[in-house]
Design a protein around this motif. Structure first.
Motif, PDB file in Angstrom:
ATOM      1  N   LYS A 139       0.823  -1.207   0.000  1.00 48.59           N
ATOM      2  CA  LYS A 139       0.000   0.000   0.000  1.00 48.59           C
ATOM      3  C   LYS A 139       0.857   1.257   0.000  1.00 48.59           C
ATOM      4  O   LYS A 139       1.965   1.273   0.546  1.00 48.59           O
ATOM      5  CB  LYS A 139      -0.912   0.013   1.230  1.00 48.59           C
ATOM      6  N   PHE A 153       2.441   4.798  -7.185  1.00 51.30           N
ATOM      7  CA  PHE A 153       1.078   4.744  -6.667  1.00 51.30           C
ATOM      8  C   PHE A 153       0.196   5.812  -7.318  1.00 51.30           C
ATOM      9  O   PHE A 153      -0.392   6.653  -6.671  1.00 51.30           O
ATOM     10  CB  PHE A 153       1.097   4.874  -5.144  1.00 51.30           C
ATOM     11  N   LYS A 154       0.137   5.733  -8.639  1.00 49.35           N
ATOM     12  CA  LYS A 154      -0.683   6.657  -9.417  1.00 49.35           C
ATOM     13  C   LYS A 154      -2.044   6.057  -9.772  1.00 49.35           C
ATOM     14  O   LYS A 154      -2.925   6.757 -10.259  1.00 49.35           O
ATOM     15  CB  LYS A 154       0.040   7.035 -10.712  1.00 49.35           C
ATOM     16  N   GLY A 155      -2.183   4.738  -9.572  1.00 46.26           N
ATOM     17  CA  GLY A 155      -3.413   4.072  -9.983  1.00 46.26           C
ATOM     18  C   GLY A 155      -3.531   3.937 -11.487  1.00 46.26           C
ATOM     19  O   GLY A 155      -4.630   3.818 -12.029  1.00 46.26           O
ATOM     20  N   GLU A 156      -2.378   3.930 -12.186  1.00 48.79           N
ATOM     21  CA  GLU A 156      -2.367   3.874 -13.649  1.00 48.79           C
ATOM     22  C   GLU A 156      -1.696   2.580 -14.108  1.00 48.79           C
ATOM     23  O   GLU A 156      -0.474   2.462 -14.066  1.00 48.79           O
ATOM     24  CB  GLU A 156      -1.611   5.075 -14.218  1.00 48.79           C
ATOM     25  N   PRO A 210      -8.774  -4.820  -9.384  1.00 48.08           N
ATOM     26  CA  PRO A 210      -7.846  -3.907  -8.701  1.00 48.08           C
ATOM     27  C   PRO A 210      -6.549  -3.697  -9.475  1.00 48.08           C
ATOM     28  O   PRO A 210      -6.072  -4.578 -10.192  1.00 48.08           O
ATOM     29  CB  PRO A 210      -7.575  -4.625  -7.371  1.00 48.08           C
ATOM     30  N   VAL A 211      -6.005  -2.501  -9.323  1.00 46.72           N
ATOM     31  CA  VAL A 211      -4.683  -2.159  -9.839  1.00 46.72           C
ATOM     32  C   VAL A 211      -3.734  -2.114  -8.648  1.00 46.72           C
ATOM     33  O   VAL A 211      -4.050  -1.516  -7.613  1.00 46.72           O
ATOM     34  CB  VAL A 211      -4.709  -0.797 -10.556  1.00 46.72           C
ATOM     35  N   GLU A 242       2.747  -0.724 -11.436  1.00 42.16           N
ATOM     36  CA  GLU A 242       1.312  -0.859 -11.237  1.00 42.16           C
ATOM     37  C   GLU A 242       0.656  -1.482 -12.464  1.00 42.16           C
ATOM     38  O   GLU A 242       0.952  -1.112 -13.601  1.00 42.16           O
ATOM     39  CB  GLU A 242       0.678   0.506 -10.989  1.00 42.16           C
ATOM     40  N   TYR A 244      -2.989  -4.282 -13.665  1.00 45.36           N
ATOM     41  CA  TYR A 244      -4.155  -5.054 -13.255  1.00 45.36           C
ATOM     42  C   TYR A 244      -3.685  -6.368 -12.626  1.00 45.36           C
ATOM     43  O   TYR A 244      -2.889  -7.101 -13.230  1.00 45.36           O
ATOM     44  CB  TYR A 244      -5.026  -5.381 -14.472  1.00 45.36           C
TER      45      TYR A 244
END
Length: 367
Positions: A139, A153-156, A210-211, A242, A244
């Motif tokens: 996390k 941790f960009k969520g990309e 989730p990514v 990061e 899938y």
């Protein structure tokens, strides 16, 4: 010593000993040159890897990796360093001792790579699942380093962006006429790579899994089993970023085929995948739940949802490594038939492309 500054040493891949001695003077200054032994690891198909140790003792082996020719076209080496330091802080990767002009020096992960038979063993498979869940569960709140935080941790998810960048450097023509003839007849006559990429973008633009931080290259040689500790660890974090989580799972399932004599009939069937995915989701929920929570149950709908996305990412994995292989076929000097491997992976993509259009059940995000 800190590896953040690159040591101004370049090692000749064809005559590496003198250069490695210079590296070892920095990272193992107490070692006497006449007591150093070398072990060349031949399993990799991207880089050259040499293990260095003293007096027949592998307990403190140092690995020196020489980057393959033009691999900077495919691999962001600064990103690789950041991923290794992040995972090292979690006890999931060895120390990085130094970087140099054309490589990296780091610690040795005790154990040995698993094989195509062991990966199906319930105990080994279970250990792999646990380690993958550990990786996917890292996390942002656990990361103190601001640079690592801002990068990872960009969520990309990286998948489609990486595919696009590789397609932009696919060779237009091979210098060898026989290679060019195979490329034209066995690939270009069968598949328009850009059209297929655009189809993949349409499928995955609304992917609801989730990514997370993913390894993205869990072939069997990158999975190390330590019999003494009865544990699994991952190595080679060149593509870690990061992504899938369903891609990481699917890509790992594809690697049940092996590489040197790849046989995709070895890939797990539906029943095996459903059982594996259920175990994964249970562990994933347990890792994500507050300490002491006992609500880790996973529904059949959640398992089916993830299974269908994993099935879709089978095609994405084949496409990714197919185009990767074409770039390697043009650039690499390593003795491996990249063109044949690329043809094999792209044929597998076409064979399982229909999974991209399987309808999803009505269910909530299984995260």
């Amino acid at each position: 010593m800190s590896p953040q500054a690159v040591v101004q040493i370049s090692i000749n891949p064809n005559d590496y000993k003198d250069g490695i001695y210079d590296i070892l003077k920095l990272v193992r200054p107490s070692w006497q040159q006449d007591s150093i032994f070398f072990k060349v690891f031949s399993e990799g198909i991207t880089n050259q890897l040499v293990g260095c140790y003293q007096n027949d003792s592998h307990s403190d082996m140092v690995l020196v990796r020489l980057y393959g020719k033009n691999t900077e076209l495919l691999i962001d080496r600064k990103l690789e360093y950041l991923s290794m330091t992040l995972l090292n802080s979690k006890g999931m990767a060895p120390d990085v001792y130094c970087c140099f002009s054309n490589g990296m020096c780091y610690g040795y992960q005790q154990g040995r790579p698993i094989n195509v038979h062991e990966v199906c063993d319930p105990k080994i498979s279970g250990l792999i699942t646990q380690e993958m869940v550990r990786l996917h569960s890292i996390k942002a709140s656990e990361v103190d380093d601001l640079q690592t935080y801002s990068v990872f941790f960009k969520g990309e998810p990286i998948l489609l962006k990486k595919m696009k960048s590789m397609l932009q450097i696919i060779p237009n023509k091979f210098e060898d006429s026989q290679t060019q003839q195979r490329y034209t007849s066995e690939i270009l006559d069968k598949i328009n790579l850009w059209d297929e990429f655009n189809d993949l973008c349409k499928v995955f633009e609304n992917c609801d899994v989730p990514v997370a931080i993913c390894h993205n290259d869990l072939l069997l040689n990158n999975i190390i089993y330590n019999a003494k500790t009865d544990s699994i660890s991952f190595i080679d974090f060149e593509y870690t970023y990061e992504n899938y989580i369903a891609y990481d799972i699917a890509n790992h399932f594809c690697e049940y085929a092996g590489v040197d004599e790849a046989d995709f009939s070895r890939c797990p069937n539906e029943a095996y995948q459903l059982k594996w995915i259920k175990n994964y989701l249970e562990l994933y929920k347990k890792m994500a739940s507050p300490q002491g929570s006992k609500t880790h149950a996973v529904t059949d709908e959640e398992v089916r949802h993830m299974y269908i996305w994993v099935s879709k990412f089978f095609a994405a994995s084949h496409f990714f490594w197919g185009i990767w292989s074409l770039i390697q076929a043009y650039n690499s000097v390593i003795e491996f038939d990249f063109l044949s491997y690329g043809i094999l992976r792209l044929n597998e993509y076409l064979r399982c492309k229909h999974f991209l259009y399987v309808q999803l059940p009505n269910s909530n995000n299984p995260s």
